[in-house]
Design an enzyme around this catalytic site. Structure first.
Site, PDB file in Angstrom:
ATOM      1  N   GLY A  36      15.298 -15.326  38.429  1.00  0.00           N
ATOM      2  CA  GLY A  36      14.807 -16.380  37.545  1.00  0.00           C
ATOM      3  C   GLY A  36      15.862 -16.731  36.506  1.00  0.00           C
ATOM      4  N   ASP A  56      10.764  -5.292  34.025  1.00  0.00           N
ATOM      5  CA  ASP A  56      10.687  -5.132  35.478  1.00  0.00           C
ATOM      6  C   ASP A  56       9.296  -4.649  35.887  1.00  0.00           C
ATOM      7  OD1 ASP A  56      11.178  -4.203  38.204  1.00  0.00           O
ATOM      8  OD2 ASP A  56      13.296  -4.405  37.653  1.00  0.00           O
ATOM      9  N   ASN A  79      11.283 -10.448  45.633  1.00  0.00           N
ATOM     10  CA  ASN A  79      12.586 -10.870  46.140  1.00  0.00           C
ATOM     11  C   ASN A  79      12.341 -12.178  46.894  1.00  0.00           C
ATOM     12  OD1 ASN A  79      15.009 -11.150  47.707  1.00  0.00           O
ATOM     13  ND2 ASN A  79      13.903 -10.132  49.370  1.00  0.00           N
ATOM     14  N   TYR A 145      10.791  -9.052  54.569  1.00  0.00           N
ATOM     15  CA  TYR A 145      10.169  -9.878  53.524  1.00  0.00           C
ATOM     16  C   TYR A 145       8.719 -10.176  53.916  1.00  0.00           C
ATOM     17  CZ  TYR A 145       9.284 -14.299  50.970  1.00  0.00           C
ATOM     18  OH  TYR A 145       8.752 -15.298  50.205  1.00  0.00           O
ATOM     19  N   ASN A 174       7.628 -23.826  53.059  1.00  0.00           N
ATOM     20  CA  ASN A 174       8.867 -23.764  52.280  1.00  0.00           C
ATOM     21  C   ASN A 174       8.701 -24.677  51.069  1.00  0.00           C
ATOM     22  OD1 ASN A 174       9.971 -22.101  54.134  1.00  0.00           O
ATOM     23  ND2 ASN A 174      11.329 -23.615  55.038  1.00  0.00           N
TER      24      ASN A 174
HETATM   25  P1  NAD Z   1      12.307 -17.084  42.408  1.00  0.00           P
HETATM   26  O1  NAD Z   1      13.311 -16.066  42.795  1.00  0.00           O
HETATM   27  O2  NAD Z   1      12.791 -18.286  41.717  1.00  0.00           O
HETATM   28  O3  NAD Z   1      11.142 -16.403  41.571  1.00  0.00           O
HETATM   29  C1  NAD Z   1      10.870 -15.010  41.601  1.00  0.00           C
HETATM   30  C2  NAD Z   1      10.879 -14.530  40.159  1.00  0.00           C
HETATM   31  O4  NAD Z   1      10.485 -13.166  40.114  1.00  0.00           O
HETATM   32  C3  NAD Z   1      12.263 -14.610  39.516  1.00  0.00           C
HETATM   33  O5  NAD Z   1      12.145 -15.245  38.265  1.00  0.00           O
HETATM   34  C4  NAD Z   1      12.694 -13.155  39.372  1.00  0.00           C
HETATM   35  O6  NAD Z   1      13.558 -12.973  38.279  1.00  0.00           O
HETATM   36  C5  NAD Z   1      11.364 -12.461  39.226  1.00  0.00           C
HETATM   37  N1  NAD Z   1      11.341 -11.062  39.673  1.00  0.00           N
HETATM   38  C6  NAD Z   1      11.757 -10.586  40.876  1.00  0.00           C
HETATM   39  N2  NAD Z   1      11.576  -9.254  40.929  1.00  0.00           N
HETATM   40  C7  NAD Z   1      11.023  -8.883  39.749  1.00  0.00           C
HETATM   41  C8  NAD Z   1      10.609  -7.642  39.207  1.00  0.00           C
HETATM   42  N3  NAD Z   1      10.723  -6.487  39.882  1.00  0.00           N
HETATM   43  N4  NAD Z   1      10.073  -7.617  37.956  1.00  0.00           N
HETATM   44  C9  NAD Z   1       9.952  -8.766  37.243  1.00  0.00           C
HETATM   45  N5  NAD Z   1      10.339  -9.970  37.717  1.00  0.00           N
HETATM   46  C10 NAD Z   1      10.878 -10.025  38.948  1.00  0.00           C
HETATM   47  O7  NAD Z   1      11.547 -17.470  43.768  1.00  0.00           O
HETATM   48  P2  NAD Z   1      10.461 -18.606  44.051  1.00  0.00           P
HETATM   49  O8  NAD Z   1      10.995 -19.396  45.166  1.00  0.00           O
HETATM   50  O9  NAD Z   1      10.032 -19.272  42.798  1.00  0.00           O
HETATM   51  O10 NAD Z   1       9.287 -17.731  44.622  1.00  0.00           O
HETATM   52  C11 NAD Z   1       8.143 -17.376  43.861  1.00  0.00           C
HETATM   53  C12 NAD Z   1       7.195 -16.618  44.769  1.00  0.00           C
HETATM   54  O11 NAD Z   1       6.778 -17.459  45.851  1.00  0.00           O
HETATM   55  C13 NAD Z   1       7.834 -15.383  45.416  1.00  0.00           C
HETATM   56  O12 NAD Z   1       6.845 -14.377  45.509  1.00  0.00           O
HETATM   57  C14 NAD Z   1       8.201 -15.867  46.801  1.00  0.00           C
HETATM   58  O13 NAD Z   1       8.238 -14.818  47.721  1.00  0.00           O
HETATM   59  C15 NAD Z   1       7.028 -16.818  47.079  1.00  0.00           C
HETATM   60  N6  NAD Z   1       7.340 -17.817  48.103  1.00  0.00           N
HETATM   61  C16 NAD Z   1       8.321 -18.739  47.877  1.00  0.00           C
HETATM   62  C17 NAD Z   1       8.595 -19.692  48.853  1.00  0.00           C
HETATM   63  C18 NAD Z   1       9.665 -20.729  48.644  1.00  0.00           C
HETATM   64  O14 NAD Z   1       9.895 -21.529  49.570  1.00  0.00           O
HETATM   65  N7  NAD Z   1      10.337 -20.792  47.517  1.00  0.00           N
HETATM   66  C19 NAD Z   1       7.881 -19.692  50.058  1.00  0.00           C
HETATM   67  C20 NAD Z   1       6.891 -18.735  50.256  1.00  0.00           C
HETATM   68  C21 NAD Z   1       6.609 -17.801  49.256  1.00  0.00           C
END
Ligand code: NAD
Length: 313
Positions: A36, A56, A79, A145, A174
């Site tokens: 993030g 975390d 992740n 994942y 996506n």
């Molecule tokens: P992103 O990486 O931008 O967001 C994930 C956030 O979680 C980040 O801000 C990161 O810093 C934080 N994070 C990760 N591990 C952490 C931990 N241990 N403790 C605290 N914070 C932590 O990703 P995104 O694309 O915004 O995805 C958000 C959610 O949606 C995720 O769970 C992802 O798996 C899910 N998702 C995303 C998509 C996509 O296309 N972007 C599709 C399906 C599912």
């Protein structure tokens, strides 16, 4: 309501936070900033109804300290890179399953019972189904994942059965749009900025998936939350159309105004091991409740390319 958003400084999470604040809720973001970015929430920092905690989720003591006083948890931290599991096999176990357990356990100890979860289409694995409904099974993911997401869904369901939690689980297509930091659009733009004559495309370019614009995603999450009253509310969140990777490559070159770019395909039907090359999600369940994506997949991709190119926040 007082919302606790894990991953609230991420791509999707930060848009969700903006909408929650706009709707009059107060928000705590809990994020370790691993993927993030502070700039995604910077504009909310001075608000009295907004709190940012950089920490975390694997630190259970800290989660337990910070979670009391909230009405609902939006659990988005994970992740985000499907591919990383190939190199780091415990990543999705920790960030997907252990982190989710920590959230659930901290909720249980503080009598917080509502959780919204960001799952993914990847839980279905590779199937012959042209369009996957939520009832499709068995769910056999082909990436670590995906296994992490399915494990997290299982834990959430178990806390609903054992401790009377209520959940809204969304299996996303996506997601694309402003603040996007990863995925095919960002990858192509970065590669073409480095070399505007040639573009390496993973796989054969025929991978075909639905792309949902991020504001539609946030809308769908909040719509389902408001409308679906069951103990476990499981929804696919997707538009009805799909886009091929080759088409995305064309759209990126068009938007960057590049001519005669040579596309170099790495070959094979998938981008990498664990990639599901073709799928569509059946979103009828949430459509029937009254939510529908406003942008088709190609439209979402085109808009997202412009957002990323012009670094729209
Ligand atoms: P992103 O990486 O931008 O967001 C994930 C956030 O979680 C980040 O801000 C990161 O810093 C934080 N994070 C990760 N591990 C952490 C931990 N241990 N403790 C605290 N914070 C932590 O990703 P995104 O694309 O915004 O995805 C958000 C959610 O949606 C995720 O769970 C992802 O798996 C899910 N998702 C995303 C998509 C996509 O296309 N972007 C599709 C399906 C599912």
């Amino acid at each position: 309501m007082k919302a606790f958003v894990t991953g609230g400084a991420g791509f999707i999470g930060s848009h969700l936070v903006d909408q929650l604040l706009k709707n009059g809720h107060s928000v705590t973001v809990y994020d370790n900033l691993s993927s993030g970015e502070k700039q995604f929430i910077h504009h909310n920092m001075q608000r009295t109804d907004f709190t940012f905690i950089k920490a975390d989720l694997l630190d259970l003591k800290r989660v337990k300290k910070e979670i009391p006083g909230h009405d609902i948890i939006f659990h988005l931290a994970a992740n985000p890179h499907v591919r990383l599991g190939e190199k780091q096999t415990d990543l999705d176990i920790n960030q997907g399953i252990v982190a989710t357990y920590n959230v659930l356990e901290a909720m249980r100890q503080n009598s917080i019972k509502k959780i919204v979860f960001s799952s993914s289409s990847v839980v279905y694995g590779e199937t012959a189904e042209p369009s996957l409904p939520e009832t499709y099974g068995p769910t056999l993911p082909i990436s670590l994942y995906g296994a992490g997401k399915l494990g997290a869904e299982g834990l959430i369901s178990a806390f609903c059965g054992t401790f009377d939690f209520q959940t809204w689980i969304y299996r996303f297509a996506n997601i694309v749009g402003a603040r996007g930091t990863h995925g095919v659009i960002v990858d192509f733009i970065e590669k073409l900025k480095a070399n505007p004559h040639e573009l390496e495309i993973l796989g054969d370019g025929k991978q075909c998936k639905p792309y949902l614009y991020v504001s539609d995603c946030v809308d769908g999450i909040l719509f389902g939350l408001a409308q679906a009253p069951e103990k476990i509310n499981l929804f696919n969140l997707s538009c009805d159309t799909t886009t091929t990777v080759a088409r995305i490559a064309e759209m990126v070159t068009e938007e960057m105004d590049l001519k005669n770019v040579s596309f170099k395909y790495t070959g094979g039907i998938r981008g990498w091991k664990g990639d599901v090359p073709r799928f569509q999600l059946d979103a009828k369940k949430i459509n029937t409740l009254g939510w529908k994506a406003t942008l088709a997949s190609d439209e979402a991709v085109r808009k997202a390319i412009r957002d990323v190119l012009y670094a729209k926040l």
